[in-house]
Design an enzyme around this catalytic site. Structure first.
Site, PDB file in Angstrom:
ATOM      1  CE  LYS A 110      -3.855   1.891   2.760  1.00 58.85           C
ATOM      2  NZ  LYS A 110      -4.695   1.621   3.957  1.00 58.85           N
ATOM      3  CB  SER A 191      -7.991   3.382   3.310  1.00 60.48           C
ATOM      4  OG  SER A 191      -7.072   2.782   4.218  1.00 60.48           O
ATOM      5  CB  SER A 215      -8.272   0.411   6.050  1.00 60.80           C
ATOM      6  OG  SER A 215      -8.941   1.629   6.255  1.00 60.80           O
TER       7      SER A 215
END
Length: 540
Positions: A110, A191, A215
């Site tokens: 990420k 997210s 997330s």
């Protein structure tokens, strides 16, 4: 293989009546695993036998990213050194040196997990484009030590969904709008949006995501994945762009429980740069997560259902699948226990995250060795965002930061501590930890769409596994920004929630459920996948 050669191969395959699946996995009489479903074991076996190399893998994954990323926007950038790293790992393998089970396996991170290389770490914002860190994040360093190839950085919800009250899951100024792969314009959730999409369709073997509340879990279920939200403190957050030191955690998002467990094994452990990891029990010794994966792990287990904390009137398809999952778990030898929470609907507070963000972001920014836009605080970040057109302000506001700054204090203030203690009760004695302790449970289960909050506020672990899909006749429901939040054949998940540092137990339970149901394997496939396979590179 050149693009022209690959197109000619497709044409000749069609002319000869060879199916697409055969063409992509069988080349010159050799079988290659499908990149949509391949596992670490599959890749390790092929690498060990010499059927293909890590350079072949990297070339394949880079081509797959190039093919679908213009549509899905799952990957923000690829590592320009990935091929060189792969070649070095191939050479080590040839010399008899193996760094571990992940040797030569490409994994995505990420875009808030820092690497001290040619890649950026931006949280999707131009504010940090070109910024540099003094060293790898601890997680990146651990992956490299385990032999993994860090292939690139995935898109996310900007600032890990901690900026706007009116943005969309998977949108960043740098990466654009990420879309899920199970339906056109699918909301990927967030997210860790790009990590979920990339893992779901094989743009790497797996990816790391971060979670403050939902997330990892939410985009994992949207991608028909296994996601591990570890106990806060099991994995280091050093040089991970933060929201909250009390809630942030980093974990794997993969297509099988075993792959996720193997990656967690590599990244878990104490780190002197993150004092939360000093809470790891048994002197910091990490359990053998792979050894915990047993098909009979549910036999004799006590599994709680917090009936008063689950909304049984919402999402009827998911609730029906959840009730069926309860029956499956019971059929595997578990005892199902009614384990209601003392506080069914807590009035959780945003103050903990806001005060943490004020302190923790400043701490991260202070580590930068290059800070091109002189961002040193949340106030600086807000000023930059509101003045830089590409950040899409005011269409996407800064309301979350506005609220954090309006507090007027950070997490050293007694007012923060008061709010934090409320969360500890709502998630502890009043919530999941209390229910587990009172009822002597091995785990709780909930639909993943409803599981993140109660675990998040106390830093407890959760493992989500695929549970089912919406039917082909499911009506399409869209968000205010036009993303499809519910629709035909979209996947959803089942969560196993546990006491702190019980990941080994949760993984065993999740594995037993996965192996019994095989939901991912049997269910609908993504509507959009890459046509490029390993055989396109390794076979020539």
């Amino acid at each position: 293989m050149t693009r022209l050669a690959r197109l000619l191969l497709v044409a000749s395959s069609l002319w000869l009546g060879i199916t697409d699946a055969q063409r992509r996995t069988t080349v010159k009489g050799q079988c290659f695993p499908s990149m949509l479903d391949v596992t670490i074991d599959d890749l390790s076996k092929g690498l060990s036998s010499g059927r293909f190399t890590s350079v072949d893998l990297v070339n394949t994954y880079l081509a797959r990213i190039a093919e679908v990323n213009p549509i899905l926007h799952a990957v923000n950038e690829v590592n320009p050194d990935a091929l060189a790293i792969a070649a070095d790992l191939d050479a080590k393998r040839a010399n008899g040196t193996l760094l571990g089970p992940l040797h030569g396996i490409p994994i995505l991170l990420k875009d808030n997990i820092a690497t001290a290389d040619k890649m950026n770490n931006t949280a999707g914002s131009y504010a940090l484009l070109g910024a540099k860190v003094p060293r790898d994040s601890t997680l990146a360093a651990k992956l490299r030590q385990a032999g993994a190839i860090i292939l690139g950085k995935t898109n996310l919800s900007q600032w890990a969904n901690y900026r706007s009250s009116n943005s969309s899951n998977g949108w960043t100024a740098i990466g654009g709008q990420t879309y899920g792969a199970y339906y056109p314009n699918e909301d990927p959730s967030g997210s860790s949006s790009g990590s979920g999409v990339a893992s779901s369709i094989g743009l790497a073997l797996a990816a790391l995501g971060s979670e403050t509340s939902g997330s990892i879990l939410s985009p994992s279920q949207k991608g028909n994945l296994v996601g591990i939200k570890p106990t806060v403190g099991l994995t280091s957050r050093y040089l991970v762009i933060p929201i909250s030191s009390h809630q942030d955690t980093v974990g794997p998002m993969a297509r099988t429980v075993k792959d996720a467990a193997m990656i967690l094994q590599a990244i878990a452990g104490a780190d002197s740069h993150d004092n939360y990891t000093s809470a790891i029990p048994n002197g910091g010794k990490i359990p053998d997560y792979v050894a915990a994966l047993k098909v009979d792990a549910l036999k004799g287990a006590r599994i709680g259902v917090p009936y008063n904390a689950i909304n049984f009137s919402s999402a009827p398809v998911e609730i029906a699948a959840f009730r069926a999952a309860i029956s499956t778990i019971e059929s595997l030898g578990a005892t199902i226990v009614s384990a209601n929470f003392t506080v069914a609907s807590p009035n959780t507070t945003s103050i903990v995250l806001g005060a943490d963000f004020i302190s923790d972001l400043a701490s991260y920014l202070s580590e930068l060795t290059v800070n091109p836009n002189n961002i040193h605080s949340v106030a600086d970040l807000r000023a930059f965002t509101q003045s830089f057109p590409a950040e899409d302000y005011p269409d996407r506001n800064t309301a979350v930061w506005d609220s954090a700054l309006a507090l007027g204090y950070n997490n050293t203030d007694i007012r923060f501590w008061t709010e934090y203690q409320k969360n500890q009760y709502w998630g502890g004695e009043g919530g999941m930890l209390g229910a587990i302790e009172r009822n002597h449970l091995d785990a709780l289960i909930m639909p993943t769409s409803q599981s993140p909050g109660r675990a998040a506020i106390v830093g407890a672990p959760v493992v989500t596994v695929p549970m089912g899909f919406y039917p082909a006749t499911q009506p399409v429901v869209k968000t205010s920004r036009g993303l499809v939040s519910t629709g035909p054949k979209l996947p959803f998940g089942l969560s196993f929630l546990g006491a702190k540092f019980t990941e080994d137990k949760l993984l065993g339970l999740a594995y037993a459920f996965e192996q019994k149901t095989l939901v991912r394997k049997k269910g609908p496939k993504p509507y959009l996948v890459s046509n490029i396979e390993l055989g396109d590179y390794a076979g020539f």
